[in-house]
Design an enzyme around this catalytic site. Structure first.
Site, short mmCIF file in Angstrom:
data_model
loop_
_atom_site.label_atom_id
_atom_site.label_comp_id
_atom_site.label_asym_id
_atom_site.label_seq_id
_atom_site.Cartn_x
_atom_site.Cartn_y
_atom_site.Cartn_z
N HIS A 63 0.84 -1.28 0.06
CA HIS A 63 0.15 -0.18 -0.02
C HIS A 63 0.85 1.16 -0.30
CE1 HIS A 63 -4.02 1.96 1.31
NE2 HIS A 63 -3.34 2.49 0.90
N LEU A 66 2.30 6.21 -4.95
CA LEU A 66 3.53 7.06 -5.55
C LEU A 66 2.64 8.24 -6.12
CD1 LEU A 66 5.34 4.09 -7.30
CD2 LEU A 66 5.98 5.28 -5.30
N ASP A 154 -8.97 3.55 -3.61
CA ASP A 154 -8.35 3.88 -2.12
C ASP A 154 -8.42 5.51 -2.48
OD1 ASP A 154 -7.31 3.98 0.36
OD2 ASP A 154 -5.32 4.29 -0.50
N ASP A 306 0.82 2.71 3.83
CA ASP A 306 -0.12 3.79 3.17
C ASP A 306 0.73 5.01 3.06
OD1 ASP A 306 -2.27 5.03 2.30
OD2 ASP A 306 -3.43 5.08 4.06
N GLY A 325 -2.83 12.09 5.42
CA GLY A 325 -1.77 11.05 5.03
C GLY A 325 -0.41 11.32 5.56
ZN LIG Z 1 -4.05 4.63 0.73
ZN LIG Z 2 -7.12 4.76 2.29
#
Ligand SMILES: [Zn+2]
Ligand SMILES: [Zn+2]
Lengths: 430, 306
Positions: A63, A66, A154, A306, A325
């Site tokens: 996961h 890029l 995602d 992630d 993120g």
């Molecule tokens: Zn993700």
């Molecule tokens: Zn996600």
């Protein structure tokens, strides 16, 4: 070209090795011999000594975001691969929420072209629906043929149950997983986990049940269709329990967890540091404990970062306006070793399984073996090296990590793959 | 004795001595406000920026007046959120303001935590004039001051905050400030407007307004945000006012002498009836006057620290 890796302890969940230190002879990127080597065999070979270190099959992160194509200022295929190698990974799967999205063979070709010749293998995960809009399933047959190893929208879940059903039915033809970011849309959209902390911080809450609902929906659809569902970045206690039950029933359901979700709680948000802002959000201690339990009993199959690069300009903002993120490729082995191995949550062999074996199984990829004739694809770790995370040394183009300055125990010291070796901050041809 | 922090970001964790000092100082300024010349030279030469990312005329005017009464130089910097999205980043704006050598920044922002972020970006004293649904400390301080002024004590008083507690910055600051000063705090409102786990803050929850009236000495009635998403949290204004609105009949029925506060602006006929809003139990306009005195106190105490 010949290279000898001396005095390694080998750990491979699919093979049995004793604790004796062994030498590995690699010729032109292929394992020639494992064990004690004769003088003649090691003639003209480059020799590296790894006494005290452990070799495992190359770690794989299923996961990774890029940012190419679209946001090359944040990460490119090459810088993402560099970060992977530096972090101890020989393979990654990249998520399709690029611009344009990975929903055509052309974009897959582009990524494969950029990754070509790198130590790190890149496997694209394609969008589950056209342009990740949730309306029409993507051309999965063509995407599969081009090299997609799974499908995901995602960033968001697949919007409607009817499309999930169709995606599962269709992807089943190729035995590829639908990878879900689980978040019920009408409950989503907040800045942090709903808890006493969201009240204290005045941040708009995301209830944990938003995740549970989609996990439940997708598990039921996996059961109904016989399709394969992989739960990305699991973060709640109830979601872990739902996956556990699904596995007891024998359904095709797997799950991954990120290092931040088994390490941090929403208590960390008290400083409003945007490096603690991610989706799913950091949850509570009870959720973390349930995740650790899920890692122990096998409910959670693998660990994935992630890895989500964001520019400084975007992250340096008011908390509610900053993007979700954090990056994780270069810290996750250290965190897993510190939090899981050294805290005696998981034995080393199981950590290897969750990093190297299970993600490949989920994506139908071969697990590299330690035997003569096999391509040398391995990660060498020092389980006891104590080091401090320094974001200024990251290979990633971005630095949005909450783990800067964190003291960790356990590190990848080298990776080998595709006739290349990354060792002591250098990429060597071998 | 000075305040323990050089910023006022919220009332969570602010020690009792600090709140007491602000209240005592406000009393001094309250007297100044009764004089024919309502001005003191205390902050002469200090530059204060009122940085308002959200429209709030009342709060801004109150701060501005407090600054003028203290003889500070004031700059108003109002930025509509729409222009922010296109224009410079928050950080760049702050860097610019900092370069103008300001001493204090009063900030109102729709995003929670922005005042704390501001302390990391510049050296000025930061005063939070409301950040999202987080805190609005000067509003709570003026509420607390007004309650004390009217009832002569805070310790042991029972104060209920009524309305959309979940989306109110006033509620959280009141809870912290009042509890620190020894009051017993409760909240009352539709359950959709009460944050989960609020009891963990040591706050009692009422879903029945009559019970809340009977059990308390003070009601702090929050404004129902008509213009915001808050409308989705209850079925209709009619149902809200029928079940949670403060009316004279309801107060009579419960036969209770109770003090009514409201941070304003009021929605007559929604959270409070005109009868109550104009009646003899409320101190809504005293709150406004006290607001200037309390803000003078905060500005003075922070502005003369360094
Ligand atoms: Zn993700
Ligand atoms: Zn996600």
């Amino acid at each position: 070209m010949k290279i000898v890796l001396r005095n390694l302890k080998l750990v491979h969940p699919l093979q049995n090795f004793d604790d004796e230190m062994k030498d590995i002879l690699i010729v032109d990127g292929v394992i020639e011999k494992i064990g004690s080597l004769t003088k003649q065999e090691t003639d003209n070979a480059k020799e590296l000594d790894f006494t005290g270190k452990v070799a495992a099959p190359g770690f794989f992160d299923m996961h990774v975001h890029l940012r190419e194509p679209g946001r090359e200022d944040e990460e490119t295929v090459v810088t993402g691969c560099d970060a992977s190698a530096a972090g101890g990974f020989t393979g990654i799967a990249c998520m399709p929420n690029t611009e344009p999205a990975i929903d055509s063979a052309e974009v897959i070709e582009l990524i494969k072209k950029k990754a070509k010749g790198h130590l790190v293998d890149v496997y694209p995960i394609a969008a589950a629906t056209v342009n990740r809009k949730g309306e029409v399933i993507s051309p999965m047959a063509e995407l599969h043929e081009a090299g997609a190893v799974g499908f995901s929208d995602d960033g968001a879940p697949i919007k409607t149950a009817s499309i999930v059903k169709r995606a599962l039915e269709y992807s089943k033809m190729y035995n590829l997983p639908i990878i879900e970011h689980c978040e019920e849309e009408t409950l989503a959209g907040g800045a942090m986990n709903e808890s006493i902390n969201s009240t204290l911080l005045g941040l708009t809450p995301i209830p944990s049940v938003a995740e549970d609902l989609i996990v439940m929906r997708d598990i039921m659809l996996a059961e109904y269709t016989g399709g394969k569902v992989h739960i990305a970045h699991i973060s709640t206690k109830n979601a872990v329990e739902l996956v556990r039950q699904a596995k007891h029933k024998g359904l095709n359901v797997t799950a991954e967890v990120t290092p931040h979700h088994f390490t941090l709680t929403d208590d960390s948000l008290k400083t409003y540091d945007t490096n603690y802002k991610m989706n799913p959000p950091l949850r509570t201690r009870a959720d973390v404990d349930a995740i650790l339990e899920g890692l122990k009993d096998g409910t959670i199959d693998c660990i994935a970062s992630d890895h989500a690069p964001h520019s400084i300009e975007e992250k340096e903002a008011e908390f509610e306006y900053a993007p979700n993120g954090i990056i994780g490729l270069e810290t996750q082995i250290g965190i897993a070793m510190t939090e899981l191995y050294h805290k005696k949550i998981l034995p080393f062999q199981i950590i290897v399984e969750k990093f190297a074996v299970n993600p490949r199984k989920i994506l139908n990829l071969m697990v590299p073996l330690f035997q003569k004739g096999e391509k040398a694809n391995l990660t060498i770790l020092d389980p006891d090296e104590i080091w401090t995370v320094d974001i200024s040394k990251f290979r990633s183009k971005s630095i949005n990590s909450p783990f800067d300055k964190r003291l960790l125990t356990g590190k990848s010291v080298a990776v080998v793959n595709n006739k290349k070796m990354f060792y002591k901050n250098e990429m060597l041809e071998i | 004795m000075p305040l323990s922090s050089r910023h006022l970001l919220g009332l969570q964790g602010v020690p009792k001595e600090d709140i007491q000092l602000i209240l005592d100082t406000a009393t001094t300024f309250r007297e100044v406000l009764e004089r024919p010349v309502k001005k003191v030279p205390t902050l002469q030469g200090k530059t204060i920026v009122n940085l308002f990312y959200e429209n709030s005329t009342r709060t801004r005017i109150s701060f501005e007046l407090a600054q003028k009464r203290l003889s500070a130089d004031t700059v108003n910097f109002s930025i509509s959120t729409s222009s922010v999205s296109k224009g410079e980043t928050f950080k760049d704006t702050i860097r610019n303001i900092e370069a103008m050598k300001v001493d204090m920044v009063v900030v109102r922002h729709a995003a929670a935590g922005t005042p704390l972020y501001l302390t990391k970006l510049c050296d000025a004293n930061i005063i939070n004039a409301g950040d999202g649904i987080h805190e609005h400390p000067t509003q709570a301080l003026l509420d607390i001051y007004s309650i004390h002024e009217k009832l002569g004590r805070l310790a042991g008083l029972k104060v209920c905050i009524v309305g959309d507690v979940a989306h109110s910055r006033v509620a959280l600051s009141n809870i912290f400030g009042l509890k620190t000063m020894g009051a017993e705090v409760s909240v009352c409102g539709p359950s959709t407007m009460i944050p989960r786990q609020i009891e963990e803050l040591g706050v009692k929850v009422y879903y029945n307004i009559d019970e809340a009236i009977q059990a308390n000495d003070v009601l702090n009635v929050l404004r129902i945000q008509l213009e915001r998403k808050a409308r989705e949290y209850f079925p209709s204004l009619r149902e809200y006012s029928n079940y949670f609105g403060i009316t004279e009949e309801r107060l009579e029925k419960n036969g209770k002498d109770i003090l009514i506060l409201h941070p304003g602006p009021i929605n007559r006929g929604v959270e409070i009836s005109s009868g109550v809003a104009d009646g003899n139990r409320q101190i809504i306009l005293q709150q406004v006057t006290n607001g200037v005195a309390v803000r003078m106190a905060v500005l003075y105490l922070l502005g003369t620290m360094n």
